[in-house]
Enzyme design. Sequence first.
Site, PDB file in Angstrom:
ATOM      1  N   ALA A 121      -7.787  -4.430   1.140  1.00 34.96           N
ATOM      2  CA  ALA A 121      -5.963  -4.265   0.783  1.00 34.96           C
ATOM      3  C   ALA A 121      -6.202  -5.861   2.095  1.00 34.96           C
ATOM      4  CB  ALA A 121      -5.811  -3.424   1.562  1.00 34.96           C
ATOM      5  N   GLU A 155      -0.853   6.849  -0.465  1.00 36.32           N
ATOM      6  CA  GLU A 155      -1.669   7.466   0.586  1.00 36.32           C
ATOM      7  C   GLU A 155      -3.002   6.839   0.986  1.00 36.32           C
ATOM      8  OE1 GLU A 155      -2.830  11.758   1.684  1.00 36.32           O
ATOM      9  OE2 GLU A 155      -0.624  11.548   0.334  1.00 36.32           O
ATOM     10  N   HIS A 185      -4.477   3.594   6.318  1.00 29.52           N
ATOM     11  CA  HIS A 185      -6.348   3.494   6.610  1.00 29.52           C
ATOM     12  C   HIS A 185      -6.785   1.838   6.281  1.00 29.52           C
ATOM     13  CE1 HIS A 185      -7.426   7.349   5.108  1.00 29.52           C
ATOM     14  NE2 HIS A 185      -7.327   7.613   3.841  1.00 29.52           N
ATOM     15  N   GLN A 190     -16.196   5.576  -4.768  1.00 28.91           N
ATOM     16  CA  GLN A 190     -15.474   6.092  -5.751  1.00 28.91           C
ATOM     17  C   GLN A 190     -14.737   4.992  -7.248  1.00 28.91           C
ATOM     18  OE1 GLN A 190     -14.124   8.303  -4.247  1.00 28.91           O
ATOM     19  NE2 GLN A 190     -12.035   7.999  -3.419  1.00 28.91           N
TER      20      GLN A 190
END
Length: 280
Positions: free
Chosen positions: A136, A153, A157, A110
């Site tokens: 995160a 969004e 996850h 990504q």
Amino acid sequence: MAFGAQESFPVMRPAVRETYGPSDLSREPVFAGGFINFGYWSAVDLTAPLGEAERVRSQQDLYRHVLDAAGPLGGQRVLEVGCGLGMGCALALRERGPAAVTGMDIHPAQLERARDAHAGLLEEAPGRLRFVRGAAEGMPFGDDEFDAVVSVEAAQHFPDLTAFAAETARVLRPGGRVAVASFFAADDGAGRAAELAQLLDTFANGLDIARPVTALTGALTAAGLADARAESIGPQVWAGWDVWLARLWAPDTWPRNFLRAYERGILDYHLVTAHRPPTP
């Protein structure tokens, strides 16, 4: 940690590795424009034919809604957690006038796509935009480094919301704000995760994790952040998302079950906000 500092290399869950790596979710026609979110559809006429322009507008507007909740951002240092292709970072830089925007993502593929997509902007705005690998739950930044932390969004996850909240509190400066948009289970009742897994493949394969929004607001509060609150924005998300899905998916296919889960009261979309109290 200054720009150019060494990046961390976290471990990814298998479903995340596949979905955002070889499968490249951004190539799916349902995610026009590279944003990879369900959209915030309040400014789109859902009774009129929808095209790519309306779809991109919905995804941009979800970012705008989150940035509004984190703002004002003029002259601020902004971190996006789970930046994907960096489309939201570019929008923030273009529309909100921050001093600098950092996009962080766990997936190296990504980040490579983000750097390719925004090569011109990275060259034009050196020092104002960067993309960094990190998780995160373990952010590769110094204490008090950012004025605002946003996430769009991606929290569905995150394997550990408590660690995410603690890291957010650590990297935020006193007075800084956090704004997170994501979808959550209605509660943590027995059988809720199985119920969502039966309806939605992304819960069944482990890409999305079934937790109530109170798991995040509680974690933010426990981390020392103040005024943690959750606002349902489901009415602005689910109907438009389903109308857009209807162009590509039949009513009896699993992606159309997002609206069904919302209508059954077992899933909703929330905007979660909090702030780090100023230093006395």
